[in-house]
Write an enzyme that holds these catalytic residues in place. Structure first.
Site, PDB file in Angstrom:
ATOM      1  N   HIS A  61      -4.863  -5.158 -40.875  1.00  0.00           N
ATOM      2  CA  HIS A  61      -5.382  -5.159 -42.389  1.00  0.00           C
ATOM      3  C   HIS A  61      -4.847  -6.224 -43.181  1.00  0.00           C
ATOM      4  CE1 HIS A  61      -5.727  -0.277 -42.474  1.00  0.00           C
ATOM      5  NE2 HIS A  61      -6.428  -0.760 -41.555  1.00  0.00           N
ATOM      6  N   GLU A  63      -3.141  -6.628 -45.612  1.00  0.00           N
ATOM      7  CA  GLU A  63      -1.881  -6.650 -46.126  1.00  0.00           C
ATOM      8  C   GLU A  63      -0.976  -7.205 -45.001  1.00  0.00           C
ATOM      9  OE1 GLU A  63      -4.228  -4.264 -46.618  1.00  0.00           O
ATOM     10  OE2 GLU A  63      -3.588  -2.793 -48.005  1.00  0.00           O
ATOM     11  N   CYS A  92      -3.148   1.458 -47.607  1.00  0.00           N
ATOM     12  CA  CYS A  92      -3.282   2.772 -46.730  1.00  0.00           C
ATOM     13  C   CYS A  92      -1.737   3.292 -46.462  1.00  0.00           C
ATOM     14  CB  CYS A  92      -4.216   2.709 -45.390  1.00  0.00           C
ATOM     15  SG  CYS A  92      -3.352   1.323 -44.419  1.00  0.00           S
ATOM     16  N   CYS A  95       0.139   0.153 -44.585  1.00  0.00           N
ATOM     17  CA  CYS A  95       0.248  -0.784 -45.308  1.00  0.00           C
ATOM     18  C   CYS A  95       1.412  -0.632 -46.326  1.00  0.00           C
ATOM     19  CB  CYS A  95      -1.000  -1.640 -45.978  1.00  0.00           C
ATOM     20  SG  CYS A  95      -2.196  -2.291 -44.788  1.00  0.00           S
TER      21      CYS A  95
HETATM   22 ZN    ZN Z   1      -4.108  -0.828 -44.665  1.00  0.00          ZN
END
Ligand code: ZN
Length: 158
Positions: A61, A63, A92, A95
């Site tokens: 991801h 992040e 999410c 992260c």
């Molecule tokens: Zn994430």
């Protein structure tokens, strides 16, 4: 922006705008989410786009990639104390957990993610009082612009 010492400290809007720019680097199969990490002086440390499909990596991801790169250049091991993470979409659980563990001081995000969001929508990982570090949070900055990025992507998928 924020590179020279005499530059003004970037505003929250500036930071999310940088994250929107970062999202543009996502591959055509990857959901366009961008993240940028700034140090305590407002200087950009690192940026990344979601690359889960491009890398075949469930943890890639935006992040996570930005936090890894930022830690590599920040010079305090894994700690990103005083840093700000700006991201186009509400993080999410993975992260949100990672940015707490990285000791990020501040989180700014754009669009809300009612299906998976872990910063107030479904969970509130970053402000859980059972954790010993809780970043400051501001959500909904340039939310419409950030949501438009995603809408454009999903419309093109159909
Ligand atoms: Zn994430």
């Amino acid at each position: 922006m924020g590179v020279l010492p005499d530059d003004p400290f970037p505003s929250d809007t500036d930071m999310v705008r940088a994250a929107i720019d970062a999202a543009a680097a996502a591959g055509e199969r990857d959901i366009p989410v961008g993240a940028v990490v700034f140090d305590s002086a407002g200087r950009e440390l690192a940026r990344a786009a979601n690359a889960r499909e491009a890398l075949g990596d469930p943890t890639a991801h935006a992040e996570i990639l930005a936090l890894r790169r930022a830690a590599a250049v920040h010079g305090d091991g894994w700690r990103l104390e005083g840093a700000t993470l700006a991201v186009t979409l509400e993080p999410c659980t993975m992260c949100a957990g990672a940015l707490v563990l990285a000791r990020v001081g501040r989180l700014i995000f754009g669009a809300w993610e009612p299906k998976t969001g872990a910063v107030g929508s479904l969970w509130d990982v970053v402000r859980d009082r059972r954790l010993n570090h809780r970043p400051q949070v501001r959500g909904g900055v340039l939310a419409d612009d950030c949501a438009a990025l995603l809408d454009g992507f999903f419309r093109a998928q159909r």
